[in-house]
Design an enzyme around this catalytic site. Structure first.
Site: not given
Ligand SMILES: NC(=O)c1ccc[n+]([C@@H]2O[C@H](COP(=O)([O-])OP(=O)(O)OC[C@H]3O[C@@H](n4cnc5c(N)ncnc54)[C@H](O)[C@@H]3O)[C@@H](O)[C@H]2O)c1
Length: 435
Positions: A268
């Site tokens: 983020c």
């Molecule tokens: N990690 C955090 O603390 C956090 C906090 C708030 C917001 N976010 C936001 O949430 C969103 C997700 O972040 P995250 O940290 O969970 O990411 P992550 O990388 O941990 O997980 C994303 C998942 O999506 C999967 N993926 C990718 N492409 C895909 C597709 N086409 N179809 C299905 N699955 C697919 C990946 O394999 C992975 O398992 C982002 O936009 C991020 O900015 C993250």
């Protein structure tokens, strides 16, 4: 009629929830819906993750495997299962491209994969962080030709506010920002999230919700950038920034303490300022202040390495023949997440100076190849004998379960990026350097 049926199904917990993207955001969210009794399907393209979940194994340290087993989450890469879902929640990555522009390719691929299976009477909720206007551009505009949004398909944006590793605020304790493309969309979205979250905070449009999420993260980025810059200035004046922050924090109003560090990491803070400044630029405004915070935080690793080089020069130690131990490679304390970790930037810069690198991180046993790095390293044990081997130790991430007294006692030189040891010593010894 459609809306009523969907609401009834959600209220009776008979709705099937599909969570797309089982990462740090999607997996805990899916488990919460399972816990409340919803049939939940987890969709991902990563076969290894799917296999692990279906065996009840967690790949995220803060989520215990036992919870995955108990909650019976079913994971799959078969997107036709979207047909059987009443609600589809999208939690896929939204990184930056190489030239610091929003990379929405994961989101676009996901929309493409689910499109053939989306049918009337479903709710689609986007949770990924992105610039204001994304839900309309990427979701509403893709489905509005086939569906009457707000009548037979409901679209929401509800940003994730997960703070991995935070023991005080779990997923459901953080008020959930919720928005809908239409009034009906918002109504359905509110009922869906109220099934799990303790408190909702509805806002008037999906763009307002997207903006809210960016504001929260940019607020952190800007304040971290400010205190990092203050650290550099305090260092030039030979003042201890931690003493100053402690003193300023006694003001009961108008000051909130932020702490300097090696730069920001995770999914983020290093990314979101660039999403907002990109969008602002499209509208003809150059958001220098926001962009600068991102740049200052990114450049902290260069300042730290330069400081290390200077200390070694003063001490007349040959850098090229030295071996450094990095403490903590996760991007923040008490988590196993290494994405965008400033530790890696520091390690790469030190390696470029021919310095040998090892690391210790109780949360990260091994470093795997990523898009940008291939260190081929395993976490070494933190022992008296091991510590004595290294020319210097750099505390990059201050996990709580590290024996700092052992490091302090047995290291030759310590560079402390987190004020863990240096903050305690008002006048720094010649062995501990605050960087
Ligand atoms: N990690 C955090 O603390 C956090 C906090 C708030 C917001 N976010 C936001 O949430 C969103 C997700 O972040 P995250 O940290 O969970 O990411 P992550 O990388 O941990 O997980 C994303 C998942 O999506 C999967 N993926 C990718 N492409 C895909 C597709 N086409 N179809 C299905 N699955 C697919 C990946 O394999 C992975 O398992 C982002 O936009 C991020 O900015 C993250």
């Amino acid at each position: 009629m459609n809306k009523k049926n969907l609401i009834k199904k959600i209220k009776q917990k008979k709705a099937t929830v599909g969570v797309v993207g089982l990462g740090y955001v999607g997996l805990p969210l899916a488990l919460e819906f399972c816990k409340k009794g919803f049939k939940t399907i987890g969709l991902d393209i990563d076969k290894k993750k799917i296999e692990k979940i279906n065996l009840g194994i967690s790949y995220i340290k803060q989520i215990k495997s036992i919870n995955v087993i108990k909650k019976k989450l079913h994971a799959t890469d078969d997107f036709s299962t979207v047909k059987s879902c009443d609600v589809i929640v999208l939690c896929v990555p939204t990184p930056l491209s190489k030239n610091l522009k929003p990379d929405l390719s994961y989101m676009q691929k996901t929309i493409k994969s689910i499109t053939p299976f989306v049918s009337s009477n479903q709710l689609i909720s986007l949770e990924s962080t992105s610039y204001p206007g994304t839900t309309i551009d990427e979701v509403v505009n893709k489905f509005k030709l086939k569906f009457n949004i707000g009548r037979n398909l409901f679209i929401c944006y509800s940003p994730e506010r997960e703070d991995p590793g935070n023991k005080k605020y779990k997923t459901i304790d953080v008020p959930k920002i919720i928005s809908g493309h239409t009034k009906n969309c918002l109504e359905v979205g509110k009922i869906f999230y109220a099934a799990v979250f303790k408190k909702l905070e509805p806002v008037s449009s999906t763009s307002a919700a997207e903006f809210t999420k960016l504001l929260e993260n940019i607020y952190r980025s800007v304040n971290i950038g400010l205190i990092n810059e203050m650290k550099i200035i305090a260092d030039l004046m030979k003042l201890d920034i931690y003493e100053i922050i402690k003193a300023a924090s006694t003001k009961p109003f108008g000051f909130k303490a932020f702490y300097p560090g090696p730069g920001t990491g995770g999914h983020c803070i290093p990314i979101d300022p660039f999403y907002m400044s990109w969008k602002a630029k499209k509208l003809g405004y150059d958001s220098r202040f926001i962009k600068n915070s991102g740049i200052i935080n990114t450049k902290m690793s260069t300042w730290i390495v330069n400081k290390i080089v200077k200390v070694f020069k003063i001490k007349k130690i040959n850098l090229a023949q030295s071996e450094f131990l990095i403490i903590g490679v996760a991007y923040k304390k008490n988590v196993d997440d290494t994405r965008e970790s400033p530790a890696f930037t520091i390690m790469k810069k030190l390696q470029a100076k021919k310095i040998k690198i090892s690391y210790h991180d109780p949360y990260v046993p091994q470093l795997y190849k990523t898009r940008n790095y291939d260190f081929k390293l395993k976490s070494i044990e933190l022992t008296e004998k091991n510590l004595k081997k290294y020319s210097a130790v750099i505390i990059v991430t201050d996990h709580d379960n590290i024996k700092y007294s052992l490091i302090e006692k047995n290291s030759k030189i310590i560079f402390d990026c987190r004020g863990k040891l240096s903050a305690k010593n008002k006048y720094l010894s010649s062995k501990i350097y605050s960087v």
